[in-house]
Design a protein around this motif. Sequence first.
Motif, PDB file in Angstrom:
ATOM      1  N   THR A 163      10.032   6.392  -2.076  1.00  0.00           N
ATOM      2  CA  THR A 163       9.380   5.090  -2.294  1.00  0.00           C
ATOM      3  C   THR A 163       8.733   5.019  -3.679  1.00  0.00           C
ATOM      4  O   THR A 163       8.667   3.951  -4.277  1.00  0.00           O
ATOM      5  N   GLY A 164       8.278   6.169  -4.177  1.00  0.00           N
ATOM      6  CA  GLY A 164       7.706   6.216  -5.524  1.00  0.00           C
ATOM      7  C   GLY A 164       8.756   5.887  -6.578  1.00  0.00           C
ATOM      8  O   GLY A 164       8.467   5.218  -7.578  1.00  0.00           O
TER       9      GLY A 164
ATOM     10  N   ASN B 195       9.224   2.109  -6.509  1.00  0.00           N
ATOM     11  CA  ASN B 195       8.089   1.461  -7.183  1.00  0.00           C
ATOM     12  C   ASN B 195       8.174   1.632  -8.695  1.00  0.00           C
ATOM     13  O   ASN B 195       7.915   0.698  -9.458  1.00  0.00           O
TER      14      ASN B 195
ATOM     15  N   ALA C   4       8.607  -0.627   0.166  1.00  0.00           N
ATOM     16  CA  ALA C   4       8.428   0.699  -0.442  1.00  0.00           C
ATOM     17  C   ALA C   4       6.951   1.038  -0.575  1.00  0.00           C
ATOM     18  O   ALA C   4       6.531   2.172  -0.310  1.00  0.00           O
ATOM     19  N   ASP C   5       6.148   0.047  -0.971  1.00  0.00           N
ATOM     20  CA  ASP C   5       4.730   0.309  -1.194  1.00  0.00           C
ATOM     21  C   ASP C   5       3.995   0.595   0.126  1.00  0.00           C
ATOM     22  O   ASP C   5       3.129   1.465   0.177  1.00  0.00           O
TER      23      ASP C   5
ATOM     24  N   HIS D 163       4.942   4.049   1.051  1.00  0.00           N
ATOM     25  CA  HIS D 163       4.324   4.966   0.089  1.00  0.00           C
ATOM     26  C   HIS D 163       2.856   5.200   0.468  1.00  0.00           C
ATOM     27  O   HIS D 163       2.384   6.344   0.501  1.00  0.00           O
TER      28      HIS D 163
ATOM     29  N   SER E  63       9.368  10.970   1.720  1.00  0.00           N
ATOM     30  CA  SER E  63       9.173   9.515   1.715  1.00  0.00           C
ATOM     31  C   SER E  63       8.383   9.069   0.490  1.00  0.00           C
ATOM     32  O   SER E  63       8.677   8.020  -0.089  1.00  0.00           O
ATOM     33  N   ILE E  64       7.382   9.863   0.106  1.00  0.00           N
ATOM     34  CA  ILE E  64       6.577   9.517  -1.075  1.00  0.00           C
ATOM     35  C   ILE E  64       7.460   9.494  -2.321  1.00  0.00           C
ATOM     36  O   ILE E  64       7.380   8.586  -3.150  1.00  0.00           O
TER      37      ILE E  64
END
Lengths: 320, 118
Positions: free
Chosen positions: A222-223, A226, A164-165, A168, A218-219
């Motif tokens: 994935t955010g 996180n 994910a990071d 991101h 996507s941000i």
Amino acid sequence: MDSVGNDVHNSLIVVRAVHFTATAILSGSLVFWTVVAEPILRSSEAAIIVWLQTRRAAWISLAIAAVSGGFWVLLQAAAMSGLPFGDALTADVMSTVVNETQFGLVSEIRFALAIILAGCLAYDRLLWVRGLALISALGLIAALAWTGHAGSTVGEAGILHLTADVLHLIFAATWMGGLVSLARLLAAARRSRTDAWALVALSTTQRFSTLALISVGSIVATGIINAWILVGSLHALIITDYGRLLMLKVTLFAAMLMIAVANRFWLTPRLALPPGSEPQLKALRQLMRNSMIEIVLGLMIFSIVGLLGMLHPAIHFENL
Amino acid sequence: MRNSAIVLAIPLLVLLATGEASAHAFLDHAEPRVGNTVATAPREVTLWFTQKLEPAFSTITVTNSAGQRVDTGKARVSGSQMTIGLRPGGAGTYHVTWRVLSVDTHTTDGSFSFQVGK
């Protein structure tokens, strides 16, 4: 933490923010060229100008990333050893940090990628060299995941967190670096006032909107992953410094997103108006202004990222 | 704009959900257990942390009731687990002090005690 420790800590926040921003603009500019500009411009005159803009942005951001990255390693050595900055700069401490820690190993890999990237930018005539430059730049931003919280999460959650990071970072860089490239391209179009450049401005803005939409989605996705791993609950989000900073980051991101929506549905269609006409030029001006506002908001977000990485994540306090 | 408002609300809404996870190198558990009493002096002390550790910057010291060090020196680190050997010792209170660096470059420290033979 004593005053010396505080100095190192505060310097690390600034250096990390500068390094993250420069690396993001570096890789985002090359993504913009590869995915947005090059497929539209191909071998036109505008292609040469936009590539020169991209290469210049890449050189400047690579130089800033290299200098800030060097300071980051030195400051991190002081923080890891617990020694004052001056005392930590010994061969023994530096060798231990570089050769025996994950941060050091990742820094070595990233240094090698930066060298490859510099070589590619210096000898950029061939297409495959530009492709290698893009891969190196993406590696440079993606590897940051192993230097942060995601790199130390254990078990299966660790794999999820790292994945994910990495995504991101790549998509945040794509949006931020793409905005910088788009603003410069729009400035060139505004100066030119020709039909050809008006078409370039319209086509690239439309294509970038699609890329930005994919990046934003996507941000967000994935955010959320996180945040689930590092914050864990609404309670932790509210009571901890980490959680409050994260809320500020999400708020700034939301402001960027609203501007992007206005750009896409209100201003971009106006670029199709007759080139050089007042409404078309006004739309260009407003798009450039909005892009600059988005870039400033993005810089604020990267400053917060520099600080967030230095804080204990909210989930820890929630579990105490 | 209504759609974009919904998109904006998603990250905040999802943050409302609770999750089971952890971050940073804090002590998860230890053997001998924190605060417990064991019949005989252990040969080693093992600590499990919530994050992966950097061996080069992670240490444990163990002292007896008299404040003398009873550990054998360098700790062994494997992932998020750290072990240190103990020299033969008698009954009393043993203090374990740890300072660890997680691979995300953050240092944490702490201490606990356990009893032997009481």
